[in-house]
Design a protein around this motif. Structure first.
Motif, mmCIF file in Angstrom:
data_model
loop_
_atom_site.group_PDB
_atom_site.id
_atom_site.type_symbol
_atom_site.label_atom_id
_atom_site.label_comp_id
_atom_site.label_asym_id
_atom_site.label_seq_id
_atom_site.Cartn_x
_atom_site.Cartn_y
_atom_site.Cartn_z
ATOM 1 N N LYS A 32 24.535 -33.834 12.750
ATOM 2 C CA LYS A 32 23.546 -34.596 13.528
ATOM 3 C C LYS A 32 22.559 -35.301 12.608
ATOM 4 N N THR A 72 23.922 -38.290 11.049
ATOM 5 C CA THR A 72 23.985 -39.418 11.966
ATOM 6 C C THR A 72 22.732 -40.288 11.823
ATOM 7 N N ALA A 96 30.025 -37.515 15.148
ATOM 8 C CA ALA A 96 29.909 -36.999 16.522
ATOM 9 C C ALA A 96 30.983 -35.943 16.774
ATOM 10 N N GLU A 115 30.162 -32.732 14.966
ATOM 11 C CA GLU A 115 29.085 -32.000 15.632
ATOM 12 C C GLU A 115 29.630 -31.226 16.841
ATOM 13 N N TRP A 143 14.383 -33.415 15.935
ATOM 14 C CA TRP A 143 15.243 -32.290 15.537
ATOM 15 C C TRP A 143 14.578 -31.307 14.591
#
Ligand code: UTP
Ligand code: MG
Length: 608
Positions: free
Chosen positions: A49, A52, A84, A87, A302
């Motif tokens: 993540k 990303t 993605a 993850e 996050w």
């Protein structure tokens, strides 16, 4: 899920620890690597993540900024897709291993508790509420399952998310990175504060729930008494009082939670706004690029997430830790050592001669009250010893010493000339057959109840012979499925006398050296009692038998009659000797014969 037997049979006593977190970790023995995989997987998912957002930054900075280098769009698109996918994949893997850990650990724990509880001593069981044991083996084990499924993995996840994102934020901009975690110490402090209180509140909530399940369990078992005394309203009021208390404690627990979340959310909110503000100012002033700004906005969420999660975790962990303590309290209890003792005679060589020398005994919970006081007598194989005495005089307590359900506190008890304490409990229990005062039958078939604990294959003939000897065979044949009829809630309800006779059949089949019949014919009519006595006659041959009875008729033929009063033997001898003496025995005899004579006269006058 296949688990090796060494993992399944792991002794959970090893998980006893003052440090609850260490204990919880040890409780995971054999599953720890699964836990680690689950945690590392979630860490990889977190890295994916984070990457990303870093890729986003690269993309924005290079695609939209003047002077940016030309970029390979399909490659970047592929990057986004791969990240993605990674993850999602790692999240799935983590969930799977977390579930395996949680279910595996609690499955083993449940089995261990079940086994352990059955091995605890009579003393422990008579002092512990059944409801409490049930509560701890179900609700608390479930709290532990949730702990392993969510919080334990969550802890690893939060830690990794925090580290990965913190490093990423620092790589964007050191000042921004540091500002983003300014709230952490405060959050930590607040969480610990709540942790203490919620722990306490949760513990008292669980205690009250146990009280409630004890009440419920007791009322279900004793529903007949409640109905017979028409005490439904009284019991309802009592239940409602307990239930209201549980409601109050639950409310308190929820209030704590509902106080904690807004506080932690407000703190996190301030943190986020502060971070955004600083990042915006820095972006406007050109201290950071637009890509960095965008990545920061994404990443900061996050890092707030684990910070907020940290509080949640710390608070929720309290339930796991409280339940850990409650479960460990049972596991900490020593089992009744079945194999303790240094003397085991060769199979079939036990004679069954007994000698009581000044034996005294007191129950642990009331050590000053001598339930047995200076008991001295002897008997040989093949003899029948009868115990007679008022209720509470210590008859059951006396025979309970023989299988070592309890150990005598003074004096000496010899079996075949060897001190009883030297025999292992397992051996004694294999040699002694008891028909309890209130026999218990399992909700299984009659056949299973009769063959219970025999420990060998038994033929149909043997079962029938035992049932016949106990004068219960004919009764069983009247049941819909004879020997395969279920006993209890889902099958037939046996009368007190029928239960006793099934229990006698069970003991006959066991073929014990020493036979104990504790008031075993109290709930059958005189005729059936005669039948049973006759059948037992042949069974008693060559064994040492103890008979406890209230009717003198049932014990007249005994070789030795002991009349007990308040833990002492007050009269001893054979029927004729005792009748010749002026004492309790003759009094009881006179009363009983008078009643029987009167009964006979009544019956005679009715049938005329
Ligand atoms: P017993 O149970 O040995 O009496 O209890 P008993 O002679 O067999 O009585 P009945 O005829 O079956 O009714 C003797 C004493 O021990 C106490 C009892 O309160 C009683 O005073 N006792 C019994 C305990 O303190 N703890 C126990 O677990 C059992
Ligand atoms: Mg008794």
């Amino acid at each position: 899920m296949s688990v090796s037997s060494s993992v399944l049979n792991y002794d959970l006593k090893n998980a006893i620890s003052k440090n609850r977190l260490l204990g919880l970790w040890r409780l995971m023995h054999g599953f720890q690597w699964k836990y680690i995989i689950a945690t590392v997987s979630i860490g990889f998912a977190a890295v994916a993540k984070t990457c990303t957002y870093l890729l986003l930054r690269y993309f924005v900075d290079n695609a939209f900024t003047e002077g940016g280098t030309s970029i390979n769009l399909p490659l970047i698109a592929l990057g986004f897709i791969l990240l993605a996918g990674a993850e999602g994949g790692f999240t799935f893997l983590s969930g799977r291993f977390a579930a395996q850990t949680a279910e595996g650990v609690t499955r083993r724990l449940r089995n261990y508790l079940f086994d352990h509880i059955q091995h605890l001593s009579f003393t422990y069981h008579s002092q512990t509420d059944t409801g409490e044991l049930i509560q701890r083996s179900t609700s608390d084990v479930d709290a532990l399952r949730r702990f392993y499924a969510d919080q334990a993995i969550g802890a690893g996840r939060i830690f990794l998310l925090f580290v990965v994102n913190f490093v990423a934020l620092l790589s964007l901009n050191v000042t921004l990175g540091l500002v983003s975690v300014i709230i952490v110490p405060l959050m930590f402090y607040v969480s610990i504060l709540f942790f203490r209180r919620i722990s306490k509140a949760y513990e008292s909530y669980q205690e009250q729930e146990a009280t409630l399940s004890t009440t419920l369990q007791e009322n279900l078992t004793g529903v007949r008494v409640v109905k017979a005394f028409a005490r439904q309203q009284f019991e309802m009021d009592k239940f409602e009082r307990d239930n209201f208390e549980k409601f109050n404690r639950g409310k308190k627990l929820l209030t704590m939670h509902s106080l904690f979340w807004p506080i932690s959310d407000t703190l996190c909110g301030f943190q986020m706004v502060g971070g955004f503000l600083l990042a915006s100012i820095m972006a406007v002033n050109g201290q950071i690029t637009v890509g960095t700004y965008l990545a920061y906005v994404g990443l900061v969420v996050w890092i707030i997430f684990p910070i907020r999660g940290l509080g949640r975790m710390i608070v929720q962990m309290s339930t796991g830790m409280v339940s850990y303590n409650r479960v460990m309290e049972i596991i900490r209890q020593e089992r009744e050592p079945l194999d303790e003792g240094d003397y085991t005679p060769a199979a079939g060589t036990l004679r069954g001669d007994l000698e009581f020398q000044n034996v005294s005994f007191a129950y642990e919970d009331n050590p000053t009250q001598k339930v047995l006081d200076d008991i001295t007598f002897a008997c040989q194989r093949g003899q029948v010893v009868a115990l007679l005495g008022s209720t509470g005089s210590g008859k059951t307590s006396l025979v309970n010493l023989l299988p070592r359900f309890y150990d005598y506190t003074a004096g000496s008890l010899l079996l075949d000339g060897v001190e009883l304490r030297r025999y292992t409990r397992r051996f004694l229990r294999s040699q002694i057959g008891i028909v309890e005062q209130e026999p218990f039958l399992f909700s299984r078939t009659i056949r299973e109840n009769i063959t219970y604990g025999v420990g060998r294959e038994v033929s149909e003939e043997e079962i029938v012979a035992a049932a016949q000897a106990a004068a219960v065979h004919d009764v069983i044949l009247t049941f819909p499925q004879a020997y395969n009829t279920l006993v209890g809630e889902k099958g037939v309800t046996l009368s007190g006398g029928q239960k006793q006779r099934v229990a006698i059949a069970r003991t006959i089949l066991k073929n014990p050296r020493i036979l104990i019949l504790d008031d075993s014919t109290s709930s059958v009519d005189t005729e059936t009692e005669g039948e049973i006595r006759q059948a037992l006659q042949s069974l008693m041959q060559d064994r040492t038998t103890f008979v406890i009875a209230h009717r003198i008729q049932s014990i007249m033929n005994a070789d030795l009659i002991l009349v007990m009063d308040d833990g002492r033997i007050v009269q001893r001898g054979r029927h004729e000797d005792l009748l010749a003496q002026d004492g309790i025995y003759r009094q009881i005899f006179n009363i009983q014969t008078r009643i029987e004579d009167e009964l006979e006269k009544e019956i005679a006058s009715v049938s005329e």
